[in-house]
Design a protein around this motif. Structure first.
Motif, PDB file in Angstrom:
ATOM      1  N   MET A   1      38.748  18.136  33.486  1.00 59.53           N
ATOM      2  CA  MET A   1      38.065  18.833  32.384  1.00 59.53           C
ATOM      3  C   MET A   1      36.865  19.613  32.949  1.00 59.53           C
ATOM      4  O   MET A   1      36.076  19.077  33.714  1.00 59.53           O
ATOM      5  N   PRO A  76      51.925  22.305  28.054  1.00 56.39           N
ATOM      6  CA  PRO A  76      51.261  22.905  26.888  1.00 56.39           C
ATOM      7  C   PRO A  76      51.837  24.280  26.541  1.00 56.39           C
ATOM      8  O   PRO A  76      52.222  25.043  27.428  1.00 56.39           O
ATOM      9  N   LYS A 240      49.669  17.298  21.505  1.00 52.97           N
ATOM     10  CA  LYS A 240      48.890  17.865  22.620  1.00 52.97           C
ATOM     11  C   LYS A 240      49.494  19.157  23.172  1.00 52.97           C
ATOM     12  O   LYS A 240      48.792  19.980  23.769  1.00 52.97           O
ATOM     13  N   TYR A 244      45.939  22.702  21.591  1.00 56.00           N
ATOM     14  CA  TYR A 244      44.917  23.289  22.482  1.00 56.00           C
ATOM     15  C   TYR A 244      43.818  22.301  22.885  1.00 56.00           C
ATOM     16  O   TYR A 244      42.751  22.719  23.330  1.00 56.00           O
ATOM     17  N   SER A 245      44.086  21.019  22.746  1.00 54.51           N
ATOM     18  CA  SER A 245      43.052  20.034  23.076  1.00 54.51           C
ATOM     19  C   SER A 245      42.776  19.966  24.582  1.00 54.51           C
ATOM     20  O   SER A 245      41.776  19.420  25.009  1.00 54.51           O
ATOM     21  N   THR A 246      43.669  20.564  25.374  1.00 52.58           N
ATOM     22  CA  THR A 246      43.484  20.515  26.835  1.00 52.58           C
ATOM     23  C   THR A 246      42.760  21.752  27.377  1.00 52.58           C
ATOM     24  O   THR A 246      42.577  21.885  28.584  1.00 52.58           O
ATOM     25  N   PRO A 248      39.676  23.876  28.257  1.00 47.72           N
ATOM     26  CA  PRO A 248      38.258  23.568  28.452  1.00 47.72           C
ATOM     27  C   PRO A 248      37.285  24.504  27.732  1.00 47.72           C
ATOM     28  O   PRO A 248      36.160  24.110  27.453  1.00 47.72           O
TER      29      PRO A 248
END
Length: 297
Positions: A1, A76, A240, A244-246, A248
């Motif tokens: 992250m 993703p 997930k 778009y939770s991944t 940064p």
């Protein structure tokens, strides 16, 4: 992250060939313009916040499914369906990702106004799926997106943002020009399927069927139902692959990327006088088009 320290600075708008843009979408311009489209490419084109991720996921599932044996199923969505014009420091450009796609067809997304689309898409007669959403809900969704996404300009207060929207000072320019120019292009270029976000909300089954017939796909009834169950807002919000939770540059504690996914949320944001002013301005800007949007269903 990525830590907060490494986030790219928020960009500022500038005029780019008559359209408001930021450097994150113009820095790689010549390469984007020379992108080599293929006849079987499918371009997903939208003004920002019009259901891009939704329709992208529908297409991904229709073409490639999501079986456990499928190595793509855990990747993703934004990597499987590159964002053609994006160019953010320390990350691969959208164009490079598109060039490297191993799939056929290649699914590629863009927010470019029609006049900025690389000419090879037209020359190769690639198919294009355009999704449009009513202006009021688009403005509200774009406002919240600006709050949580670091590669967007600072949105400021809602009242100020709404004025900027009406004055067409948005990344990717005027909503009004975007939806109407793509609509006009559809009249002369038959490989555009023009969809409305509101129709998808109202009857996703019917819209998925129309999409299949445009693309010449004939999934079984069971496959269609499977896609439909996977692309509900609630399911995608928890997934997930699609939420778009991944990413940064997005701060989901400010606001989730997938916020509401409804029609009519503008009523919770527009004051009576803002609504009157907006309607008056809208009527004026849209008076020469047959394009009609629903702001509630």
């Amino acid at each position: 992250m990525t830590s907060q320290m490494e986030l790219p600075p928020r960009p500022t708008l500038f005029d780019f060939h008559g359209v408001s843009m930021t450097r994150y979408f113009t820095d790689n311009w010549d390469n984007i313009q020379h992108f080599e489209a293929r006849p079987d490419d499918i371009l997903i084109a939208t003004y920002p916040k019009a259901g891009t991720t939704w329709v992208s996921y529908i297409l991904d599932l229709l073409y490639f499914g999501d079986t456990v044996s499928n190595s793509r199923s855990s990747v993703p969505l934004h990597e499987k369906i590159p964002f053609l014009e994006i160019c953010v420091p320390h990350r691969p450009t959208g164009k490079d990702l598109a060039d490297q796609l191993p799939t056929s067809p290649r699914l590629i997304k863009t927010h470019l106004p029609v006049q900025f689309v690389p000419k090879s898409f037209w020359e190769q007669r690639s198919r294009i799926v355009y999704v449009a959403r009513n202006a009021k809900d688009s403005a509200v969704s774009y406002f919240h997106f600006g709050r949580m996404n670091h590669i967007q300009p600072e949105p400021g207060e809602w009242s100020c943002f709404l004025q900027n929207f009406m004055q067409e000072k948005m990344v990717f320019g005027s909503w009004y020009q975007h939806v109407t120019a793509w609509w006009e292009k559809k009249q002369t270029y038959s490989n555009i399927h023009y969809m409305f976000y509101e129709d998808l909300i109202e009857d996703s089954r019917k819209e998925i069927n129309r999409l299949c017939s445009f693309l010449g796909l004939s999934p079984t009834a069971q496959q269609r139902e499977h896609v439909r169950s996977k692309v509900t807002f609630e399911t995608m919000k928890e997934n997930k692959i699609t939420n778009y939770s991944t990413v940064p540059t997005m701060n989901h504690s400010v606001c989730p990327f997938m916020r509401k996914g409804t029609v009519g949320d503008w009523k919770n944001h527009f004051t009576v006088s803002q609504n009157e002013q907006f309607d008056e301005d809208y009527k004026n800007k849209m008076k020469n088009t047959a394009l009609f949007f629903r702001t509630e269903i």
